[in-house]
Design a protein around this motif. Sequence first.
Motif, PDB file in Angstrom:
ATOM      1  N   GLN A 180     -15.093  -6.528  19.180  1.00 40.37           N
ATOM      2  CA  GLN A 180     -15.508  -6.789  17.804  1.00 40.37           C
ATOM      3  C   GLN A 180     -14.276  -6.814  16.918  1.00 40.37           C
ATOM      4  OE1 GLN A 180     -17.608  -8.298  15.778  1.00 40.37           O
ATOM      5  NE2 GLN A 180     -19.316  -7.000  16.468  1.00 40.37           N
ATOM      6  N   VAL A 181     -14.370  -7.483  15.780  1.00 39.99           N
ATOM      7  CA  VAL A 181     -13.326  -7.487  14.764  1.00 39.99           C
ATOM      8  C   VAL A 181     -13.928  -6.961  13.471  1.00 39.99           C
ATOM      9  CG1 VAL A 181     -11.725  -8.881  13.398  1.00 39.99           C
ATOM     10  CG2 VAL A 181     -12.073  -9.401  15.820  1.00 39.99           C
ATOM     11  N   VAL A 182     -13.255  -6.030  12.815  1.00 41.92           N
ATOM     12  CA  VAL A 182     -13.742  -5.460  11.558  1.00 41.92           C
ATOM     13  C   VAL A 182     -12.658  -5.605  10.493  1.00 41.92           C
ATOM     14  CG1 VAL A 182     -15.295  -3.817  12.664  1.00 41.92           C
ATOM     15  CG2 VAL A 182     -12.942  -3.151  12.183  1.00 41.92           C
ATOM     16  N   PHE A 183     -13.097  -5.700   9.241  1.00 46.16           N
ATOM     17  CA  PHE A 183     -12.192  -5.826   8.098  1.00 46.16           C
ATOM     18  C   PHE A 183     -12.418  -4.638   7.172  1.00 46.16           C
ATOM     19  CE2 PHE A 183     -13.136 -10.077   9.647  1.00 46.16           C
ATOM     20  CZ  PHE A 183     -11.874 -10.632   9.774  1.00 46.16           C
ATOM     21  N   ASP A 184     -11.327  -4.006   6.766  1.00 44.08           N
ATOM     22  CA  ASP A 184     -11.394  -2.815   5.935  1.00 44.08           C
ATOM     23  C   ASP A 184     -10.568  -3.014   4.675  1.00 44.08           C
ATOM     24  OD1 ASP A 184     -12.816  -1.356   7.952  1.00 44.08           O
ATOM     25  OD2 ASP A 184     -10.907  -1.070   8.993  1.00 44.08           O
ATOM     26  N   ASN A 185     -10.905  -2.241   3.653  1.00 47.33           N
ATOM     27  CA  ASN A 185     -10.066  -2.209   2.463  1.00 47.33           C
ATOM     28  C   ASN A 185     -10.160  -0.834   1.817  1.00 47.33           C
ATOM     29  OD1 ASN A 185     -12.049  -2.312  -0.053  1.00 47.33           O
ATOM     30  ND2 ASN A 185     -12.839  -3.783   1.455  1.00 47.33           N
ATOM     31  N   ARG A 186      -9.111  -0.461   1.126  1.00 46.52           N
ATOM     32  CA  ARG A 186      -9.075   0.812   0.398  1.00 46.52           C
ATOM     33  C   ARG A 186      -8.202   0.630  -0.837  1.00 46.52           C
ATOM     34  NH1 ARG A 186      -6.056   5.782   3.097  1.00 46.52           N
ATOM     35  NH2 ARG A 186      -4.288   4.694   2.177  1.00 46.52           N
ATOM     36  N   VAL A 187      -8.697   1.096  -1.981  1.00 44.45           N
ATOM     37  CA  VAL A 187      -7.960   0.992  -3.238  1.00 44.45           C
ATOM     38  C   VAL A 187      -7.812   2.390  -3.816  1.00 44.45           C
ATOM     39  CG1 VAL A 187      -7.891   0.007  -5.555  1.00 44.45           C
ATOM     40  CG2 VAL A 187      -8.896  -1.307  -3.671  1.00 44.45           C
ATOM     41  N   ARG A 188      -6.579   2.754  -4.170  1.00 45.99           N
ATOM     42  CA  ARG A 188      -6.299   4.055  -4.786  1.00 45.99           C
ATOM     43  C   ARG A 188      -5.577   3.855  -6.117  1.00 45.99           C
ATOM     44  NH1 ARG A 188      -4.183   7.920   0.242  1.00 45.99           N
ATOM     45  NH2 ARG A 188      -6.281   8.516   0.978  1.00 45.99           N
ATOM     46  N   PHE A 189      -5.973   4.651  -7.099  1.00 46.13           N
ATOM     47  CA  PHE A 189      -5.356   4.628  -8.420  1.00 46.13           C
ATOM     48  C   PHE A 189      -4.966   6.051  -8.771  1.00 46.13           C
ATOM     49  CE2 PHE A 189      -5.645   4.666 -13.107  1.00 46.13           C
ATOM     50  CZ  PHE A 189      -4.735   3.644 -13.390  1.00 46.13           C
ATOM     51  N   ASN A 190      -3.680   6.302  -8.964  1.00 45.35           N
ATOM     52  CA  ASN A 190      -3.151   7.648  -9.176  1.00 45.35           C
ATOM     53  C   ASN A 190      -2.639   7.831 -10.595  1.00 45.35           C
ATOM     54  OD1 ASN A 190      -3.258   8.482  -6.259  1.00 45.35           O
ATOM     55  ND2 ASN A 190      -1.789   6.819  -6.070  1.00 45.35           N
ATOM     56  N   ILE A 191      -2.981   8.971 -11.174  1.00 48.10           N
ATOM     57  CA  ILE A 191      -2.455   9.373 -12.474  1.00 48.10           C
ATOM     58  C   ILE A 191      -1.801  10.729 -12.306  1.00 48.10           C
ATOM     59  CG2 ILE A 191      -2.978   9.838 -14.895  1.00 48.10           C
ATOM     60  CD1 ILE A 191      -5.535   8.185 -14.552  1.00 48.10           C
ATOM     61  N   GLU A 192      -0.498  10.796 -12.561  1.00 50.56           N
ATOM     62  CA  GLU A 192       0.251  12.033 -12.376  1.00 50.56           C
ATOM     63  C   GLU A 192       0.879  12.457 -13.704  1.00 50.56           C
ATOM     64  OE1 GLU A 192       4.155  13.316  -9.851  1.00 50.56           O
ATOM     65  OE2 GLU A 192       2.536  12.313  -8.747  1.00 50.56           O
ATOM     66  N   THR A 193       0.664  13.710 -14.078  1.00 49.05           N
ATOM     67  CA  THR A 193       1.148  14.231 -15.353  1.00 49.05           C
ATOM     68  C   THR A 193       1.981  15.482 -15.115  1.00 49.05           C
ATOM     69  OG1 THR A 193      -0.850  13.427 -16.479  1.00 49.05           O
ATOM     70  CG2 THR A 193       0.479  15.067 -17.638  1.00 49.05           C
ATOM     71  N   LYS A 194       3.074  15.607 -15.860  1.00 51.29           N
ATOM     72  CA  LYS A 194       3.911  16.809 -15.815  1.00 51.29           C
ATOM     73  C   LYS A 194       3.901  17.430 -17.215  1.00 51.29           C
ATOM     74  CE  LYS A 194       7.714  16.831 -13.420  1.00 51.29           C
ATOM     75  NZ  LYS A 194       7.316  17.626 -12.249  1.00 51.29           N
ATOM     76  N   PHE A 195       3.347  18.643 -17.308  1.00 53.99           N
ATOM     77  CA  PHE A 195       3.324  19.356 -18.578  1.00 53.99           C
ATOM     78  C   PHE A 195       4.633  20.105 -18.811  1.00 53.99           C
ATOM     79  CE2 PHE A 195      -1.093  19.203 -17.007  1.00 53.99           C
ATOM     80  CZ  PHE A 195      -1.636  18.399 -18.009  1.00 53.99           C
ATOM     81  N   THR A 196       5.286  20.484 -17.712  1.00 54.89           N
ATOM     82  CA  THR A 196       6.593  21.131 -17.756  1.00 54.89           C
ATOM     83  C   THR A 196       7.457  20.452 -16.697  1.00 54.89           C
ATOM     84  OG1 THR A 196       6.201  22.827 -16.068  1.00 54.89           O
ATOM     85  CG2 THR A 196       5.425  23.301 -18.314  1.00 54.89           C
TER      86      THR A 196
END
Length: 366
Positions: free
Chosen positions: A43-59
């Motif tokens: 069999q052949v399968v197709f996959d996808n994944r989307v990631r959205f990152n928000i990174e904050t530094k308070f100090t």
Amino acid sequence: LNPPSLQAQPLPPTESKIKISGEVLFGTAGYGGVNQIDRANSQVVFDNRVRFNIETKFTPDDRFKVRLETGNSTPLNTSVTGTNMTRLGYDGTKGNVNLSLLHYQFPISDRTQAIVEITGSGYSDNLDNFSPLANSSTGSMSRFGRYQPIYRLSNDGSGITLKHQFSPHWSASGSYTAPSLIAANPSNGGFFSGANAVIGQVKYEPSKDLKFGITYARSYHPNGSGITGATGSLTANNPFDEPTTAQHYGLNASHQIGQDVTISGWWGLTEARSTTSALTSQSTNYAVSIAANNVGAPGNTLGIIVGVPPKSDRDRDTSLHLETIYKFKINDNIDITPGLLVITNPEHDRNNSSIWVGTIRTTFRF
């Protein structure tokens, strides 16, 4: 005028810094050799994944990270190929956009760091996993090949991690996790009495190119499943099909040779015990990997992994995990990685024909 010693002093700036990034992964996988009833031979399968990152530094020394994720990925597990040994390293994401990581890391002292996670906790991220091919976007194509299964016990849940640097050569880490704070209610046993895992690790680095680790974990599985992180045989991952506690032991090592070649390996032992009967079981796993950078062109990586996925003492034979990948760096934002995985004697049973899985993974970063 006030004397200089009494004048108000300006407060240091406390502006936070925000970094936004994203990643899109497309995977194509084909498999063959499956000869079990009610399952396609290929069999052949197709996959996808989307990631959205928000990174904050308070100090300058802390980090608050949020990750949103969506995708469609079909695990090549027991329902597809008859075994979890063929699972891919990026599978399992389905449905709408979800909060897959809520993480805050901050210092307690100059040598001690704390990590608090509401969801998405990963021992493989918070502790050194000793694997140069651990990244699901750029490393091993397979679930087992990324790192030792002991690091999967966190199960993307909630928890707290402490890391302490004793000296330039010695450090230790410890973590406690449960499936999630949302699910940790009295009807499910609560945050401490329901499904949970605790892990501790000591790392020794005699030089910048060589490191060793000893890892111990204890886990509780109310439904008896997930003991080896959905890797290896069915009898290793769920030996009793009833509530189970498990003790896990791991040894890791990694050695960088020159600038571009890293050899790493691990060995793991799990001792499982039913909490409702006198049943006990053991399983072992081990692997060696080689990652060679800048092969063929700058930024390209050749990876080879050979190992034995978790094998129960009730399994009759031995499966081999044979994997190779080659990552092409198109530019700083795009990688294309073909890979081939072969599992001999699937489910540690020589009566099962070898299964092969061919993959092409394309990763876009922005």
